[in-house]
Design a protein around this motif. Structure first.
Motif, PDB file in Angstrom:
ATOM      1  N   ALA A  85       0.839  -1.190   0.000  1.00  0.00           N
ATOM      2  CA  ALA A  85       0.000   0.000   0.000  1.00  0.00           C
ATOM      3  C   ALA A  85       0.876   1.243   0.000  1.00  0.00           C
ATOM      4  N   ASP A  90      -2.096   3.140   4.196  1.00  0.00           N
ATOM      5  CA  ASP A  90      -1.896   2.071   5.181  1.00  0.00           C
ATOM      6  C   ASP A  90      -1.801   2.727   6.554  1.00  0.00           C
ATOM      7  N   HIS A 226      -5.069  -2.271  12.036  1.00  0.00           N
ATOM      8  CA  HIS A 226      -4.447  -1.817  10.801  1.00  0.00           C
ATOM      9  C   HIS A 226      -5.537  -1.710   9.734  1.00  0.00           C
ATOM     10  N   ALA A 228      -6.000  -0.736   5.536  1.00  0.00           N
ATOM     11  CA  ALA A 228      -5.323  -0.483   4.265  1.00  0.00           C
ATOM     12  C   ALA A 228      -6.364  -0.258   3.180  1.00  0.00           C
TER      13      ALA A 228
END
Length: 386
Positions: A85, A90, A226, A228
């Motif tokens: 990414a 990201d 996380h 993305a």
């Protein structure tokens, strides 16, 4: 004495008769076979140039036949590459303040939007920050009222100018404190009631990792999620340092994924820096809009058509069509009875395609797929028949 002479004469006559008989026998016998003399070895012959084969045998051998094409052969650089990414696509989401996770609002793989709350953390720091913000706002209100009173007194000539200036300075200090408190509350994402800290996503995308657990106490800056954005990707290709010097921004790139699918791209930048571990230079490639088949972490092959490379215009054939026969580069022309080997001069090779400088013209029908079978058949007679 006379007897001795008669003996010698008889012996001489016997020897003469024996010699005459041996000579007659040699003359009357058939000639004896000549001794075997080794013939000089036959000179080695090269492989045949023509192969007679029926259409049915061609089909059974799966030998492909196609016309030689035309075009431009670019000198492509083949490099291993990794999909990732872009830096702004990201996001790592952490706890902005210590506390206990009381609510988790998403699951792995969910699509989230920018500003969406993913979890709530109950935090005493949030209460303190809320209180500081309220106190700062109250001080601003008080300082503003004092300034208005001093302005009225100054206008009436009751209060000196110094008191008015002091009141105005107090208001400025109070406003600065209020701004700091508000910024602190915004930085940790304090909720309206002042009890919780919200964990929100700064980008739209997909949840790719979660470490949050309900009821878990976390310290500030603990990694929780996380996110993305799979639509914003870039590919980092590792190329030899000597080849990297030929790559320019905007050069065309062909990305080949594991299933053979190809995706177009362009070189965004060539860093020119050689990694001391891998001894390769990094080239950044941006895929086209059709790059939906790519995912962060995926390995692909990149064919970079460097503008600093050598281009060849002319006849192009598949690499499998060119074979080495008798020390020559040849292609096999399709004839009425089979195939004929035709020597060619190669101008360049790139990515499974060969540019032919001389030997055949565009449109000539040649063997392509499994052409090596024709070569193997022609080489059976190498050195002469036994």
């Amino acid at each position: 004495m006379i007897a001795k002479h008669r003996l010698y004469a008889g012996a001489a006559l016997g020897l003469a008769a024996a010699a005459f008989g041996f000579g007659v026998a040699r003359l009357t016998q058939p000639d004896a076979p000549a001794a075997h003399v080794a013939a000089p070895p036959a000179a080695e012959t090269g492989p045949r140039d023509a192969l007679t084969i029926s259409p049915q045998a061609i089909a059974a051998s799966q030998i492909g036949v196609a016309a030689a094409g035309t075009g431009t052969l670019d000198r492509a650089i083949i490099a291993a590459a990794t999909v990732q990414a872009t830096p702004d696509a990201d996001a790592v989401l952490t706890a902005r303040a210590p506390g206990t996770i009381t609510r988790i609002l998403v699951r792995m793989g969910d699509t989230v939007r920018a500003g969406q709350t993913l979890a709530l953390i109950e935090s005493r720091d949030a209460s303190q920050i809320t209180a500081d913000r309220a106190a700062a706002a109250a001080r601003v209100g008080l300082a503003r009222r004092q300034l208005e009173r001093e302005r009225g007194l100054l206008a009436q000539g009751v209060s000196p100018r110094a008191d008015f200036d002091a009141a105005r300075a107090n208001l400025s200090v109070a406003q600065a404190d209020a701004l700091r408190a508000t910024a602190a509350a915004g930085a940790v994402r304090v909720t309206g009631d002042g009890r919780f800290v919200a964990v929100t996503s700064p980008i739209s995308g997909r949840l790719t990792m979660t470490a949050a657990r309900l009821g878990q106490y976390v310290a500030a800056e603990t990694d929780l999620f996380h996110v993305a954005d799979p639509r914003r990707l870039e590919i980092t290709a590792a190329v030899p340092p000597g080849e990297a010097a030929r790559i320019r921004s905007g050069d065309r790139v062909q990305l080949i994924v594991r299933d053979g699918q190809t995706i177009a791209g362009r070189v965004r930048a060539a860093t020119g820096v050689v990694d001391p571990q891998s001894r390769t230079a990094t080239v950044i490639v941006t895929p086209s809009a059709s790059g939906s088949a790519l995912a962060p972490g995926q390995m692909v092959q990149a064919r970079i058509f460097a503008s600093g490379g050598v281009a060849h215009d002319g006849v192009l054939v598949p690499q499998d069509a060119v074979q080495t026969l008798g020390g020559r580069d040849v292609v096999f022309l399709r004839t009425a009875g089979g195939f004929q080997a035709k020597p060619v001069q190669i101008a360049g090779r790139s990515g499974g395609t060969v540019a032919i400088a001389d030997g055949i013209k565009a449109g000539t029908r040649i063997a392509t797929r499994n052409a090596f079978l024709i070569k193997a058949e022609l080489e059976k007679d190498m050195g002469g028949e036994e």
